[in-house]
Design an enzyme around this catalytic site. Structure first.
Site, PDB file in Angstrom:
ATOM      1  N   HIS A  17       0.888  -1.349   0.158  1.00  0.00           N
ATOM      2  CA  HIS A  17      -0.016  -0.113   0.024  1.00  0.00           C
ATOM      3  C   HIS A  17       0.939   1.191  -0.046  1.00  0.00           C
ATOM      4  O   HIS A  17       0.604   2.190  -0.941  1.00  0.00           O
ATOM      5  CB  HIS A  17      -0.982   0.043   1.147  1.00  0.00           C
ATOM      6  CG  HIS A  17      -1.885  -1.188   1.392  1.00  0.00           C
ATOM      7  ND1 HIS A  17      -2.058  -1.865   2.249  1.00  0.00           N
ATOM      8  CD2 HIS A  17      -2.973  -1.390   0.510  1.00  0.00           C
ATOM      9  CE1 HIS A  17      -3.258  -2.723   2.242  1.00  0.00           C
ATOM     10  NE2 HIS A  17      -3.558  -2.477   0.834  1.00  0.00           N
ATOM     11  N   LYS A  41     -18.200  -6.624   7.016  1.00  0.00           N
ATOM     12  CA  LYS A  41     -17.067  -7.265   7.095  1.00  0.00           C
ATOM     13  C   LYS A  41     -16.588  -7.192   8.564  1.00  0.00           C
ATOM     14  O   LYS A  41     -16.810  -6.255   9.242  1.00  0.00           O
ATOM     15  CB  LYS A  41     -15.782  -6.364   6.373  1.00  0.00           C
ATOM     16  CG  LYS A  41     -15.920  -7.021   4.785  1.00  0.00           C
ATOM     17  CD  LYS A  41     -14.625  -6.323   4.137  1.00  0.00           C
ATOM     18  CE  LYS A  41     -14.183  -6.757   2.950  1.00  0.00           C
ATOM     19  NZ  LYS A  41     -12.915  -6.168   2.257  1.00  0.00           N
TER      20      LYS A  41
HETATM   21  O1  PNS Z   1      -9.136  -3.231   0.178  1.00  0.00           O
HETATM   22  P1  PNS Z   1     -10.471  -3.727  -0.198  1.00  0.00           P
HETATM   23  O2  PNS Z   1     -11.360  -4.335   0.881  1.00  0.00           O
HETATM   24  O3  PNS Z   1     -10.286  -4.510  -1.358  1.00  0.00           O
HETATM   25  O4  PNS Z   1     -11.245  -2.519  -0.601  1.00  0.00           O
HETATM   26  C1  PNS Z   1     -12.626  -2.504  -0.934  1.00  0.00           C
HETATM   27  C2  PNS Z   1     -13.330  -1.108  -1.254  1.00  0.00           C
HETATM   28  C3  PNS Z   1     -13.348  -0.545   0.205  1.00  0.00           C
HETATM   29  C4  PNS Z   1     -12.330  -0.288  -2.025  1.00  0.00           C
HETATM   30  C5  PNS Z   1     -14.957  -1.409  -1.757  1.00  0.00           C
HETATM   31  O5  PNS Z   1     -15.293  -2.402  -1.012  1.00  0.00           O
HETATM   32  C6  PNS Z   1     -15.411   0.028  -1.616  1.00  0.00           C
HETATM   33  O6  PNS Z   1     -15.275   0.875  -2.565  1.00  0.00           O
HETATM   34  N1  PNS Z   1     -16.382   0.030  -0.650  1.00  0.00           N
HETATM   35  C7  PNS Z   1     -17.102   1.306  -0.399  1.00  0.00           C
HETATM   36  C8  PNS Z   1     -18.529   1.017  -0.755  1.00  0.00           C
HETATM   37  C9  PNS Z   1     -18.997   1.123  -2.099  1.00  0.00           C
HETATM   38  O7  PNS Z   1     -18.809   2.396  -2.719  1.00  0.00           O
HETATM   39  N2  PNS Z   1     -19.151  -0.266  -2.770  1.00  0.00           N
HETATM   40  C10 PNS Z   1     -19.498  -0.054  -4.149  1.00  0.00           C
HETATM   41  C11 PNS Z   1     -18.431  -0.273  -4.929  1.00  0.00           C
HETATM   42  S1  PNS Z   1     -18.513  -0.524  -6.760  1.00  0.00           S
END
Ligand code: PNS
Length: 160
Positions: A17, A41
């Site tokens: 990261h 989660k």
């Molecule tokens: O590190 P990760 O768990 O792969 O991150 C995933 C994340 C947080 C980027 C994704 O779940 C996200 O964007 N969550 C926010 C809610 C949202 O906008 N969901 C629709 C995504 S198309």
């Protein structure tokens, strides 16, 4: 000014990261690292700990800030005036995982996702593997910033 949002769970933040954030910081005027709080989660580290560890790990990058977010990512981007979502790719599996989210985020608001390929020396580093190594008593120090090591081991002990 182009503001980019680099979102993720950061459970925990890894050297991978940090590498992606540093590369994004050279491309955009400001990068907001968005630490996602997802009630669906159950992370190893609570959101305040993930936020503090990511903030410490990225403190050397002057145009990077770190915030928590809990709603729709595109809404967070709109509120912050961010025109770009940035994600790191280690390989094809990451692309397969990220592509539907990139398409959906663009479908929702038109926001584009820019993918950055990370350091190949870190291509095997993933938060999920770090958590698994820690749960089994292994050494995570080569994969995470220094402050993260103790915090992850503490959380593993607390989780029983
Ligand atoms: O590190 P990760 O768990 O792969 O991150 C995933 C994340 C947080 C980027 C994704 O779940 C996200 O964007 N969550 C926010 C809610 C949202 O906008 N969901 C629709 C995504 S198309």
């Amino acid at each position: 000014m182009t503001i980019a949002v680099l979102p993720g769970s950061f459970d925990p933040v890894t050297l991978g990261h940090v590498d992606i954030a540093a590369r994004a910081a050279t491309l955009f005027e400001h990068v907001i690292v968005a630490v996602a709080h997802n009630s669906a989660k159950t992370p190893l580290l609570d959101v305040d700990t993930r936020l503090a560890l990511a903030s410490g790990a990225l403190a050397h990058l002057s145009n990077v800030s770190v915030e928590a977010t809990s709603g729709l990512l595109v809404e967070f981007c709109r509120e912050r005036g961010a025109g770009v979502i940035v994600k790191g790719l280690r390989g094809g599996a990451d692309y397969d995982y990220e592509r539907p989210m990139a398409l959906m985020n663009r479908s929702l608001t038109g926001i584009e996702t820019v993918f950055i390929t990370g350091d190949t020396a870190l291509a095997h580093v993933a938060s999920s593997l770090v958590r698994d190594i820690a749960r089994h008593g292994g050494d995570i120090a080569p994969y995470v910033p220094d402050d993260v090591v103790a915090a992850v081991h503490k959380a593993v002990r607390a989780a029983g």
